[in-house]
Design a protein around this motif. Structure first.
Motif, PDB file in Angstrom:
ATOM      1  N   LEU A  86      54.164   8.090  25.723  1.00 27.92           N
ATOM      2  CA  LEU A  86      52.763   8.060  26.689  1.00 27.92           C
ATOM      3  C   LEU A  86      51.858   9.109  26.196  1.00 27.92           C
ATOM      4  O   LEU A  86      52.138  10.251  25.891  1.00 27.92           O
ATOM      5  CB  LEU A  86      53.347   8.097  27.976  1.00 27.92           C
ATOM      6  CG  LEU A  86      53.809   6.898  28.891  1.00 27.92           C
ATOM      7  CD1 LEU A  86      54.215   7.040  30.041  1.00 27.92           C
ATOM      8  CD2 LEU A  86      52.742   5.659  28.746  1.00 27.92           C
ATOM      9  N   ASP A  87      50.473   8.849  26.743  1.00 26.21           N
ATOM     10  CA  ASP A  87      49.636   9.737  26.824  1.00 26.21           C
ATOM     11  C   ASP A  87      49.785  10.427  28.151  1.00 26.21           C
ATOM     12  O   ASP A  87      49.520   9.845  29.099  1.00 26.21           O
ATOM     13  CB  ASP A  87      48.368   9.317  26.565  1.00 26.21           C
ATOM     14  CG  ASP A  87      47.818   8.813  25.012  1.00 26.21           C
ATOM     15  OD1 ASP A  87      48.471   9.740  24.427  1.00 26.21           O
ATOM     16  OD2 ASP A  87      47.532   7.793  24.945  1.00 26.21           O
ATOM     17  N   LEU A  89      47.893  12.562  31.041  1.00 26.98           N
ATOM     18  CA  LEU A  89      46.747  13.114  31.173  1.00 26.98           C
ATOM     19  C   LEU A  89      46.650  14.121  32.508  1.00 26.98           C
ATOM     20  O   LEU A  89      46.963  13.970  33.572  1.00 26.98           O
ATOM     21  CB  LEU A  89      45.564  11.868  31.691  1.00 26.98           C
ATOM     22  CG  LEU A  89      44.365  12.232  31.845  1.00 26.98           C
ATOM     23  CD1 LEU A  89      43.633  12.294  30.480  1.00 26.98           C
ATOM     24  CD2 LEU A  89      43.626  11.009  32.560  1.00 26.98           C
ATOM     25  N   GLU A 124      41.671   6.843  30.371  1.00 26.43           N
ATOM     26  CA  GLU A 124      42.489   6.287  31.441  1.00 26.43           C
ATOM     27  C   GLU A 124      41.461   5.689  32.383  1.00 26.43           C
ATOM     28  O   GLU A 124      40.583   6.466  33.041  1.00 26.43           O
ATOM     29  CB  GLU A 124      43.532   7.324  32.582  1.00 26.43           C
ATOM     30  CG  GLU A 124      43.888   6.963  33.427  1.00 26.43           C
ATOM     31  CD  GLU A 124      44.775   5.645  33.342  1.00 26.43           C
ATOM     32  OE1 GLU A 124      44.299   4.591  33.776  1.00 26.43           O
ATOM     33  OE2 GLU A 124      45.963   5.786  32.998  1.00 26.43           O
ATOM     34  N   THR A 137      45.214  16.478  27.355  1.00 29.03           N
ATOM     35  CA  THR A 137      46.025  15.442  27.063  1.00 29.03           C
ATOM     36  C   THR A 137      46.871  15.727  25.937  1.00 29.03           C
ATOM     37  O   THR A 137      46.734  16.519  24.977  1.00 29.03           O
ATOM     38  CB  THR A 137      45.177  14.230  26.588  1.00 29.03           C
ATOM     39  OG1 THR A 137      46.077  12.829  26.429  1.00 29.03           O
ATOM     40  CG2 THR A 137      44.543  14.213  25.155  1.00 29.03           C
ATOM     41  N   LYS A 139      50.825  14.104  23.864  1.00 23.37           N
ATOM     42  CA  LYS A 139      51.784  12.906  23.527  1.00 23.37           C
ATOM     43  C   LYS A 139      52.986  13.278  24.632  1.00 23.37           C
ATOM     44  O   LYS A 139      53.368  14.539  24.213  1.00 23.37           O
ATOM     45  CB  LYS A 139      52.258  12.416  22.416  1.00 23.37           C
ATOM     46  CG  LYS A 139      51.171  12.137  21.321  1.00 23.37           C
ATOM     47  CD  LYS A 139      50.636  10.695  21.948  1.00 23.37           C
ATOM     48  CE  LYS A 139      49.575  10.076  21.195  1.00 23.37           C
ATOM     49  NZ  LYS A 139      49.292   8.755  21.808  1.00 23.37           N
ATOM     50  N   ASN A 217      47.307   3.430  32.243  1.00 22.57           N
ATOM     51  CA  ASN A 217      47.450   3.640  30.718  1.00 22.57           C
ATOM     52  C   ASN A 217      48.260   4.969  30.655  1.00 22.57           C
ATOM     53  O   ASN A 217      48.971   5.080  29.349  1.00 22.57           O
ATOM     54  CB  ASN A 217      46.258   3.528  29.869  1.00 22.57           C
ATOM     55  CG  ASN A 217      45.687   2.424  29.867  1.00 22.57           C
ATOM     56  OD1 ASN A 217      46.196   1.416  30.069  1.00 22.57           O
ATOM     57  ND2 ASN A 217      44.186   2.452  29.791  1.00 22.57           N
ATOM     58  N   THR A 218      48.238   5.692  31.235  1.00 19.11           N
ATOM     59  CA  THR A 218      48.804   7.119  30.942  1.00 19.11           C
ATOM     60  C   THR A 218      49.548   7.673  32.312  1.00 19.11           C
ATOM     61  O   THR A 218      49.770   7.136  33.171  1.00 19.11           O
ATOM     62  CB  THR A 218      47.592   8.241  30.970  1.00 19.11           C
ATOM     63  OG1 THR A 218      46.855   8.149  32.032  1.00 19.11           O
ATOM     64  CG2 THR A 218      46.602   8.104  29.829  1.00 19.11           C
TER      65      THR A 218
END
Length: 369
Positions: A86-87, A89, A124, A137, A139, A217-218
């Motif tokens: 995932l990213d 944040l 995001e 950010t 990974k 998304n994150t």
């Protein structure tokens, strides 16, 4: 009464992983878990794998070993643990200098990249750009913590281990050796037999939201995480932990959220330092605080229907786990106090199990109580 080489007390990720590794080395093992339906820290975890965050030679080595372990774990345990990338944040509040915040992460194995507000919102879309001065950010690994724990337990049972629902009463009648893997209850269990160890706990609180159509998304967390500062401050006077009604430091809230593959969300987290593991917490007040805080950063999530939950989260005084024999009590060991458990437990469980067979290890003695 059947006897075993080892009794492992606690069926969260620490106990499940260690029980599996012990039985794999040839020991006979009993895994003892007090709850038929788990209510531990693993159950309510975000599931994040911060491989990138190692800032010392030791933590970087363990992170690399964790990556290697997870890459084969689903196949070895014959189960889908939902391993993915995932990213992450890390949000920076409007009253904070983004450049100064980024420097706090300079010692990490992979320092996060600084984003502008617009870049953070692009990564995001659910983020409230008006609430941040920017973000970092990087990974970030991710698993389903419950499925991973159950995968360990099922592999343990297939290998000949035994699971019982019940509480450890402070004796070693089931086996020659006991290892305490009870997370936030580890201190209390050992205190009941007259042993003091420097394992502590916070009362952690989250909101669990059933599957929704919104898509995060994150994995969102604050860049200036207060939890680790709270843990350090609360352990300055160990004697405060010997009395049940102390609150060494005020509670904090780190507003974050993660969404699992089934669409469910975990939003949190409040951390309270209350020295009574059975302290009663006002759920309504806590939920309101959580919802107000997350609404500022992720407005779409603040009012989604969900349930407040509470568990204990173990930690030590130096951010490293405590692993090894308890000097004052023959046959009793500890495997607890992990501040980054989902990363460090798999490699250290394997190392500790092999160490207990007599194999030399350069890391385990460094973590001894």
């Amino acid at each position: 009464m059947k006897t075993y080489d080892w009794t492992v007390v606690g069926g969260g990720i620490t106990g499940a992983a260690l029980a599996y590794e012990l039985v794999k080395t040839g020991f006979s093992v009993l895994l003892l878990e007090k709850d038929a339906v788990a209510q531990n820290a693993t159950r309510y975890s975000y599931g994040g794998l911060a491989y990138w965050s190692g800032s010392t030679e030791l933590t970087r080595q363990l992170s690399q070993e964790a990556i290697a372990r997870y890459n084969i774990l689903s196949q070895e345990l014959d189960a889908d643990i939902e391993l993915r990338e995932l990213d992450l944040l890390l949000t920076i509040p409007t009253d904070t200098d983004p450049e100064a915040t980024a420097k706090l992460y300079a010692q990490c194995a992979v320092p996060p990249r600084l984003l502008s507000v617009s870049e953070a919102c692009e990564l995001e879309p659910l983020i409230n750009g008006g609430a941040i001065a920017g973000a970092l950010t990087v990974k970030h690994g991710h698993i389903h913590p419950q499925k991973t724990t159950q995968a360990y337990i099922q592999a343990f049972l297939r290998a000949g281990g035994e699971l019982q629902i019940g509480e450890w009463n402070g004796t070693t009648t089931h086996s020659a050796n006991v290892v305490i893997c009870a997370g936030g209850l580890s201190r209390q269990l050992l205190k009941s037999v007259g042993i003091s160890v420097k394992v502590y706990f916070t009362h952690a609180e989250i909101i669990e939201i059933p599957p929704v159509d919104w898509r995060l998304n994150t994995l969102v967390m604050p860049a200036n995480l207060q939890r680790f500062k709270l843990e350090a401050a609360s352990t300055e006077v160990d004697e405060l932990w010997d009395e049940p009604y102390n609150q060494p430091v005020p509670p904090i809230l780190d507003a974050g959220a993660v969404q699992f593959l089934d669409g469910s969300l975990r939003v949190g987290q409040i951390s309270r330092v209350l020295t009574d593991p059975y302290a009663v917490i006002n759920a309504e007040e806590s939920e309101n605080w959580l919802r107000q805080s997350i609404s500022q950063v992720l407005p779409a999530l603040g009012n989604l229907p969900g349930d407040w939950h509470h568990c204990l989260v173990a930690f030590s005084s130096n951010s490293l786990p405590i692993i090894g024999a308890i000097p004052e009590l023959t046959g009793v060991h500890i495997f607890s106090g992990f501040s980054n458990p989902l990363v460090f437990v798999p490699p250290l469980a394997k190392r500790f199990a092999q160490f207990l067979t007599g194999k030399n290890d350069e890391i385990i003695p460094q973590l001894s109580p």
